[in-house]
Design a protein around this motif. Structure first.
Motif, PDB file in Angstrom:
ATOM      1  N   THR A  73       0.211 -62.992-121.186  1.00 61.76           N
ATOM      2  CA  THR A  73       0.195 -62.762-119.767  1.00 61.76           C
ATOM      3  C   THR A  73       1.095 -63.657-118.870  1.00 61.76           C
ATOM      4  OG1 THR A  73      -1.659 -64.020-119.503  1.00 61.76           O
ATOM      5  CG2 THR A  73      -2.123 -61.645-120.043  1.00 61.76           C
ATOM      6  N   GLY A  74       1.562 -64.551-119.700  1.00 65.34           N
ATOM      7  CA  GLY A  74       2.419 -65.748-118.933  1.00 65.34           C
ATOM      8  C   GLY A  74       1.638 -66.575-118.062  1.00 65.34           C
ATOM      9  N   PHE A 132       3.238 -66.616-114.497  1.00 67.78           N
ATOM     10  CA  PHE A 132       4.009 -65.128-114.110  1.00 67.78           C
ATOM     11  C   PHE A 132       2.948 -64.251-113.583  1.00 67.78           C
ATOM     12  CE2 PHE A 132       6.891 -66.919-117.383  1.00 67.78           C
ATOM     13  CZ  PHE A 132       7.998 -66.227-117.099  1.00 67.78           C
ATOM     14  N   GLN A 133       3.460 -63.627-112.712  1.00 68.13           N
ATOM     15  CA  GLN A 133       2.571 -62.553-112.061  1.00 68.13           C
ATOM     16  C   GLN A 133       2.486 -61.229-112.902  1.00 68.13           C
ATOM     17  OE1 GLN A 133       1.263 -63.254-109.166  1.00 68.13           O
ATOM     18  NE2 GLN A 133       2.108 -65.177-108.804  1.00 68.13           N
ATOM     19  N   THR A 134       1.413 -60.871-113.493  1.00 64.55           N
ATOM     20  CA  THR A 134       1.221 -59.725-114.147  1.00 64.55           C
ATOM     21  C   THR A 134       0.248 -58.830-113.455  1.00 64.55           C
ATOM     22  OG1 THR A 134      -0.466 -60.749-115.319  1.00 64.55           O
ATOM     23  CG2 THR A 134       1.665 -60.871-116.279  1.00 64.55           C
ATOM     24  N   SER A 177      14.617 -61.847-124.944  1.00 62.58           N
ATOM     25  CA  SER A 177      13.196 -61.344-124.389  1.00 62.58           C
ATOM     26  C   SER A 177      12.239 -62.414-124.045  1.00 62.58           C
ATOM     27  CB  SER A 177      12.627 -60.483-125.493  1.00 62.58           C
ATOM     28  OG  SER A 177      13.634 -59.498-126.020  1.00 62.58           O
ATOM     29  N   ILE A 178      12.573 -63.696-124.367  1.00 62.91           N
ATOM     30  CA  ILE A 178      11.363 -64.569-124.195  1.00 62.91           C
ATOM     31  C   ILE A 178      12.006 -65.219-122.801  1.00 62.91           C
ATOM     32  CG2 ILE A 178      10.527 -67.100-124.765  1.00 62.91           C
ATOM     33  CD1 ILE A 178      11.189 -66.357-127.600  1.00 62.91           C
ATOM     34  N   HIS A 179      10.919 -65.227-121.785  1.00 63.56           N
ATOM     35  CA  HIS A 179      11.123 -65.789-120.236  1.00 63.56           C
ATOM     36  C   HIS A 179      10.170 -66.966-120.163  1.00 63.56           C
ATOM     37  CE1 HIS A 179      13.506 -62.190-119.408  1.00 63.56           C
ATOM     38  NE2 HIS A 179      12.632 -61.329-120.176  1.00 63.56           N
ATOM     39  N   ILE A 180      10.775 -68.090-119.682  1.00 63.09           N
ATOM     40  CA  ILE A 180      10.290 -68.810-119.402  1.00 63.09           C
ATOM     41  C   ILE A 180      10.314 -69.582-117.677  1.00 63.09           C
ATOM     42  CG2 ILE A 180      10.026 -70.275-121.599  1.00 63.09           C
ATOM     43  CD1 ILE A 180      12.187 -71.998-121.042  1.00 63.09           C
ATOM     44  N   TYR A 229       5.450 -72.202-118.615  1.00 64.34           N
ATOM     45  CA  TYR A 229       4.770 -70.834-118.814  1.00 64.34           C
ATOM     46  C   TYR A 229       6.023 -69.873-119.540  1.00 64.34           C
ATOM     47  CZ  TYR A 229       1.524 -72.544-115.581  1.00 64.34           C
ATOM     48  OH  TYR A 229       0.407 -73.321-114.869  1.00 64.34           O
ATOM     49  N   VAL A 230       5.405 -69.107-120.393  1.00 64.92           N
ATOM     50  CA  VAL A 230       6.198 -68.099-121.015  1.00 64.92           C
ATOM     51  C   VAL A 230       5.768 -66.756-121.362  1.00 64.92           C
ATOM     52  CG1 VAL A 230       5.077 -69.020-123.350  1.00 64.92           C
ATOM     53  CG2 VAL A 230       7.180 -68.000-123.496  1.00 64.92           C
ATOM     54  N   ILE A 231       6.336 -65.788-121.383  1.00 65.19           N
ATOM     55  CA  ILE A 231       5.947 -64.493-121.587  1.00 65.19           C
ATOM     56  C   ILE A 231       7.082 -63.835-122.387  1.00 65.19           C
ATOM     57  CG2 ILE A 231       6.945 -63.561-119.484  1.00 65.19           C
ATOM     58  CD1 ILE A 231       4.461 -61.795-119.057  1.00 65.19           C
ATOM     59  N   VAL A 232       6.702 -62.870-123.106  1.00 60.70           N
ATOM     60  CA  VAL A 232       7.876 -62.037-123.965  1.00 60.70           C
ATOM     61  C   VAL A 232       7.900 -60.654-123.324  1.00 60.70           C
ATOM     62  CG1 VAL A 232       8.294 -60.831-126.216  1.00 60.70           C
ATOM     63  CG2 VAL A 232       7.369 -63.144-126.038  1.00 60.70           C
ATOM     64  N   ASN A 233       9.122 -60.085-123.161  1.00 61.22           N
ATOM     65  CA  ASN A 233       9.202 -58.693-122.557  1.00 61.22           C
ATOM     66  C   ASN A 233       9.380 -57.784-123.899  1.00 61.22           C
ATOM     67  OD1 ASN A 233      10.083 -56.354-121.948  1.00 61.22           O
ATOM     68  ND2 ASN A 233      11.798 -56.980-120.714  1.00 61.22           N
TER      69      ASN A 233
END
Ligand code: F3S
Length: 76
Positions: free
Chosen positions: A40-41, A72-74, A64-67, A2-6
């Motif tokens: 939303t990851g 991810f919990q949003t 800034s990219i988190h995998i 899974y991936v999300i950008v900060n």
């Protein structure tokens, strides 16, 4: 995976979309977001896009990219 950008740390450099155009788009300020799940990851990245994802991850100058292996919990 899974991936999300900060977006608080993204500096709109554009490397992520260049490496993985199917995964990353940009908002009106040029900040990156993950296209597949509205940043939303929570949606698994397809296996065939994982190499692109890893290239993008490594190319981001502000980290800034988190995998993650888990969604991810949003709080959205
Ligand atoms: Fe931002 Fe990093 Fe992409 S700075 S535009 S998330 S490569």
């Amino acid at each position: 995976m899974y991936v999300i950008v900060n977006q608080d740390t993204c500096i709109a450099c554009g490397n992520c979309g260049a490496n993985a155009p199917k995964l990353f788009g940009y908002n009106e300020e040029g900040l990156s977001f993950v296209k597949i799940d509205g940043n939303t990851g929570t949606k698994k990245v397809k296996r065939r896009l994982r190499n692109d994802l890893l290239y993008a991850y490594e190319a981001c100058p502000s980290m800034s990219i988190h995998i993650s292996k888990k969604p991810f919990q949003t709080d959205k």
